[in-house]
Design a protein around this motif. Structure first.
Motif, PDB file in Angstrom:
ATOM      1  N   LYS A  92     -38.299 -29.645  -8.344  1.00 43.81           N
ATOM      2  CA  LYS A  92     -37.031 -29.200  -8.925  1.00 43.81           C
ATOM      3  C   LYS A  92     -36.515 -27.916  -8.267  1.00 43.81           C
ATOM      4  CE  LYS A  92     -35.017 -28.366 -13.474  1.00 43.81           C
ATOM      5  NZ  LYS A  92     -35.296 -28.269 -14.912  1.00 43.81           N
ATOM      6  N   VAL A  93     -37.421 -27.033  -7.838  1.00 44.20           N
ATOM      7  CA  VAL A  93     -37.002 -25.790  -7.171  1.00 44.20           C
ATOM      8  C   VAL A  93     -37.029 -25.929  -5.651  1.00 44.20           C
ATOM      9  CG1 VAL A  93     -37.633 -24.269  -9.082  1.00 44.20           C
ATOM     10  CG2 VAL A  93     -39.313 -24.727  -7.264  1.00 44.20           C
ATOM     11  N   GLY A  94     -37.215 -27.171  -5.153  1.00 44.45           N
ATOM     12  CA  GLY A  94     -37.194 -27.394  -3.710  1.00 44.45           C
ATOM     13  C   GLY A  94     -38.476 -27.008  -3.015  1.00 44.45           C
ATOM     14  N   PHE A  95     -39.595 -27.167  -3.710  1.00 46.04           N
ATOM     15  CA  PHE A  95     -40.889 -26.770  -3.133  1.00 46.04           C
ATOM     16  C   PHE A  95     -41.153 -27.499  -1.826  1.00 46.04           C
ATOM     17  CE2 PHE A  95     -45.522 -26.487  -2.843  1.00 46.04           C
ATOM     18  CZ  PHE A  95     -45.700 -25.142  -3.112  1.00 46.04           C
ATOM     19  N   GLU A  96     -41.620 -26.744  -0.848  1.00 51.76           N
ATOM     20  CA  GLU A  96     -41.960 -27.310   0.457  1.00 51.76           C
ATOM     21  C   GLU A  96     -43.460 -27.546   0.475  1.00 51.76           C
ATOM     22  OE1 GLU A  96     -39.877 -25.170   3.713  1.00 51.76           O
ATOM     23  OE2 GLU A  96     -38.903 -24.156   2.030  1.00 51.76           O
ATOM     24  N   TRP A  97     -43.858 -28.819   0.418  1.00 56.43           N
ATOM     25  CA  TRP A  97     -45.274 -29.161   0.287  1.00 56.43           C
ATOM     26  C   TRP A  97     -46.059 -28.882   1.556  1.00 56.43           C
ATOM     27  CZ3 TRP A  97     -46.895 -29.490  -4.409  1.00 56.43           C
ATOM     28  CH2 TRP A  97     -46.005 -29.876  -5.415  1.00 56.43           C
ATOM     29  N   GLU A  98     -45.381 -28.870   2.668  1.00 57.71           N
ATOM     30  CA  GLU A  98     -46.025 -28.500   3.921  1.00 57.71           C
ATOM     31  C   GLU A  98     -45.294 -27.295   4.475  1.00 57.71           C
ATOM     32  OE1 GLU A  98     -46.727 -31.597   6.734  1.00 57.71           O
ATOM     33  OE2 GLU A  98     -47.066 -33.062   5.148  1.00 57.71           O
ATOM     34  N   CYS A  99     -46.066 -26.327   4.884  1.00 56.68           N
ATOM     35  CA  CYS A  99     -45.478 -25.097   5.407  1.00 56.68           C
ATOM     36  C   CYS A  99     -45.439 -25.189   6.919  1.00 56.68           C
ATOM     37  CB  CYS A  99     -46.299 -23.887   4.956  1.00 56.68           C
ATOM     38  SG  CYS A  99     -45.549 -22.334   5.416  1.00 56.68           S
ATOM     39  N   ASN A 100     -44.256 -25.100   7.474  1.00 63.58           N
ATOM     40  CA  ASN A 100     -44.088 -25.163   8.922  1.00 63.58           C
ATOM     41  C   ASN A 100     -44.113 -23.747   9.479  1.00 63.58           C
ATOM     42  OD1 ASN A 100     -43.390 -25.575  11.545  1.00 63.58           O
ATOM     43  ND2 ASN A 100     -41.452 -26.600  11.129  1.00 63.58           N
ATOM     44  N   ASN A 101     -45.239 -23.397  10.089  1.00 62.15           N
ATOM     45  CA  ASN A 101     -45.392 -22.045  10.639  1.00 62.15           C
ATOM     46  C   ASN A 101     -44.878 -21.934  12.066  1.00 62.15           C
ATOM     47  OD1 ASN A 101     -46.562 -20.910   8.356  1.00 62.15           O
ATOM     48  ND2 ASN A 101     -48.578 -21.694   8.915  1.00 62.15           N
ATOM     49  N   SER A 102     -44.262 -22.990  12.587  1.00 62.16           N
ATOM     50  CA  SER A 102     -43.798 -22.939  13.969  1.00 62.16           C
ATOM     51  C   SER A 102     -42.441 -22.252  14.102  1.00 62.16           C
ATOM     52  CB  SER A 102     -43.726 -24.358  14.546  1.00 62.16           C
ATOM     53  OG  SER A 102     -42.781 -25.117  13.838  1.00 62.16           O
ATOM     54  N   GLN A 103     -41.824 -21.936  12.976  1.00 61.07           N
ATOM     55  CA  GLN A 103     -40.521 -21.264  13.018  1.00 61.07           C
ATOM     56  C   GLN A 103     -40.712 -19.852  13.581  1.00 61.07           C
ATOM     57  OE1 GLN A 103     -38.790 -20.592   9.166  1.00 61.07           O
ATOM     58  NE2 GLN A 103     -36.737 -20.680   9.985  1.00 61.07           N
ATOM     59  N   PRO A 104     -39.871 -19.449  14.525  1.00 62.46           N
ATOM     60  CA  PRO A 104     -40.009 -18.096  15.083  1.00 62.46           C
ATOM     61  C   PRO A 104     -39.954 -17.032  13.985  1.00 62.46           C
ATOM     62  CG  PRO A 104     -38.391 -19.372  16.316  1.00 62.46           C
ATOM     63  CD  PRO A 104     -38.767 -20.181  15.104  1.00 62.46           C
ATOM     64  N   TRP A 105     -40.784 -16.006  14.139  1.00 58.62           N
ATOM     65  CA  TRP A 105     -40.908 -14.982  13.097  1.00 58.62           C
ATOM     66  C   TRP A 105     -39.596 -14.280  12.815  1.00 58.62           C
ATOM     67  CZ3 TRP A 105     -39.747  -9.885  13.487  1.00 58.62           C
ATOM     68  CH2 TRP A 105     -39.569  -9.359  14.767  1.00 58.62           C
ATOM     69  N   ASN A 106     -38.757 -14.097  13.834  1.00 60.10           N
ATOM     70  CA  ASN A 106     -37.521 -13.358  13.609  1.00 60.10           C
ATOM     71  C   ASN A 106     -36.546 -14.140  12.733  1.00 60.10           C
ATOM     72  OD1 ASN A 106     -37.295 -15.121  15.843  1.00 60.10           O
ATOM     73  ND2 ASN A 106     -35.503 -14.025  16.604  1.00 60.10           N
ATOM     74  N   ILE A 107     -36.584 -15.473  12.778  1.00 60.71           N
ATOM     75  CA  ILE A 107     -35.715 -16.265  11.902  1.00 60.71           C
ATOM     76  C   ILE A 107     -36.182 -16.112  10.461  1.00 60.71           C
ATOM     77  CG2 ILE A 107     -35.004 -18.610  11.297  1.00 60.71           C
ATOM     78  CD1 ILE A 107     -35.083 -19.250  14.307  1.00 60.71           C
ATOM     79  N   SER A 108     -37.509 -16.186  10.257  1.00 56.50           N
ATOM     80  CA  SER A 108     -38.038 -15.980   8.907  1.00 56.50           C
ATOM     81  C   SER A 108     -37.713 -14.588   8.403  1.00 56.50           C
ATOM     82  CB  SER A 108     -39.556 -16.197   8.903  1.00 56.50           C
ATOM     83  OG  SER A 108     -39.856 -17.521   9.236  1.00 56.50           O
ATOM     84  N   TYR A 109     -37.819 -13.602   9.286  1.00 57.98           N
ATOM     85  CA  TYR A 109     -37.537 -12.229   8.904  1.00 57.98           C
ATOM     86  C   TYR A 109     -36.072 -12.079   8.493  1.00 57.98           C
ATOM     87  CZ  TYR A 109     -37.022  -7.185   9.171  1.00 57.98           C
ATOM     88  OH  TYR A 109     -36.750  -5.875   8.872  1.00 57.98           O
ATOM     89  N   GLU A 110     -35.179 -12.686   9.260  1.00 54.75           N
ATOM     90  CA  GLU A 110     -33.751 -12.592   8.949  1.00 54.75           C
ATOM     91  C   GLU A 110     -33.425 -13.246   7.613  1.00 54.75           C
ATOM     92  OE1 GLU A 110     -31.693 -14.208  12.301  1.00 54.75           O
ATOM     93  OE2 GLU A 110     -32.375 -12.621  13.629  1.00 54.75           O
TER      94      GLU A 110
ATOM     95  N   THR B  17     -42.373 -19.540 -12.800  1.00 57.47           N
ATOM     96  CA  THR B  17     -41.158 -18.783 -13.118  1.00 57.47           C
ATOM     97  C   THR B  17     -40.875 -17.756 -12.027  1.00 57.47           C
ATOM     98  OG1 THR B  17     -41.508 -19.109 -15.480  1.00 57.47           O
ATOM     99  CG2 THR B  17     -40.083 -17.276 -14.846  1.00 57.47           C
ATOM    100  N   GLU B  18     -41.938 -17.102 -11.529  1.00 56.41           N
ATOM    101  CA  GLU B  18     -41.775 -16.125 -10.440  1.00 56.41           C
ATOM    102  C   GLU B  18     -41.297 -16.811  -9.167  1.00 56.41           C
ATOM    103  OE1 GLU B  18     -45.663 -14.368 -10.439  1.00 56.41           O
ATOM    104  OE2 GLU B  18     -45.241 -13.167 -12.224  1.00 56.41           O
ATOM    105  N   LEU B  19     -41.817 -18.016  -8.903  1.00 58.69           N
ATOM    106  CA  LEU B  19     -41.360 -18.758  -7.726  1.00 58.69           C
ATOM    107  C   LEU B  19     -39.894 -19.158  -7.881  1.00 58.69           C
ATOM    108  CD1 LEU B  19     -41.891 -20.140  -5.002  1.00 58.69           C
ATOM    109  CD2 LEU B  19     -42.614 -22.170  -6.301  1.00 58.69           C
ATOM    110  N   ALA B  20     -39.515 -19.602  -9.063  1.00 56.27           N
ATOM    111  CA  ALA B  20     -38.114 -19.981  -9.307  1.00 56.27           C
ATOM    112  C   ALA B  20     -37.197 -18.782  -9.073  1.00 56.27           C
ATOM    113  CB  ALA B  20     -37.954 -20.526 -10.720  1.00 56.27           C
ATOM    114  N   SER B  21     -37.618 -17.596  -9.481  1.00 55.05           N
ATOM    115  CA  SER B  21     -36.829 -16.373  -9.231  1.00 55.05           C
ATOM    116  C   SER B  21     -36.738 -16.090  -7.742  1.00 55.05           C
ATOM    117  CB  SER B  21     -37.465 -15.186  -9.945  1.00 55.05           C
ATOM    118  OG  SER B  21     -37.403 -15.364 -11.331  1.00 55.05           O
ATOM    119  N   PHE B  22     -37.847 -16.291  -7.034  1.00 54.03           N
ATOM    120  CA  PHE B  22     -37.867 -16.097  -5.583  1.00 54.03           C
ATOM    121  C   PHE B  22     -36.861 -17.043  -4.930  1.00 54.03           C
ATOM    122  CE2 PHE B  22     -39.233 -17.151  -1.321  1.00 54.03           C
ATOM    123  CZ  PHE B  22     -39.538 -15.920  -0.767  1.00 54.03           C
ATOM    124  N   VAL B  23     -36.867 -18.307  -5.353  1.00 51.79           N
ATOM    125  CA  VAL B  23     -35.951 -19.300  -4.799  1.00 51.79           C
ATOM    126  C   VAL B  23     -34.498 -18.919  -5.075  1.00 51.79           C
ATOM    127  CG1 VAL B  23     -35.193 -21.711  -4.956  1.00 51.79           C
ATOM    128  CG2 VAL B  23     -37.629 -21.183  -4.854  1.00 51.79           C
TER     129      VAL B  23
END
Length: 92
Positions: free
Chosen positions: A72-90, A15-21
């Motif tokens: 159902k909430v679009g869970f990403e089974w693999e986490c791609n950490n190659s995304q630049p930090w500033n994009i994640s931050y934005e 439920t907390e993850l669904a709220s986050f999404v």
């Protein structure tokens, strides 16, 4: 070891993850998410349990029902950490 297999805890965390999404539009919970510091660990645990499930682990930590709910909430089974930090931050 982090216990994430009890139904009550799992349902609450889901439920907390669904709220986050709903708020952020994705399931990439930051490691130090101030609103819920333990959510990142739960998400990581789901990914780990899913990998075990795919390898034939029949423990109740990951089930078809849980997989369907997470999808159902679009869970990403693999986490791609190659995304630049500033994009994640934005995205926050």
């Amino acid at each position: 070891e982090w216990e994430c297999n009890t139904s009550q805890l799992w349902n609450r965390s889901y439920t907390e993850l669904a709220s986050f999404v709903q708020e952020f539009g994705h399931t990439r919970v930051p490691k130090k998410f101030p609103k819920n510091p333990s959510l990142w660990r739960w998400v990581a645990c789901q990914r780990q349990n899913y990998q075990k499930y795919l390898k034939g682990d029949s423990s109740p930590k990951m089930t078809n029902d849980r997989i369907l709910l997470l999808n159902k909430v679009g869970f990403e089974w693999e986490c791609n950490n190659s995304q630049p930090w500033n994009i994640s931050y934005e995205e926050l």
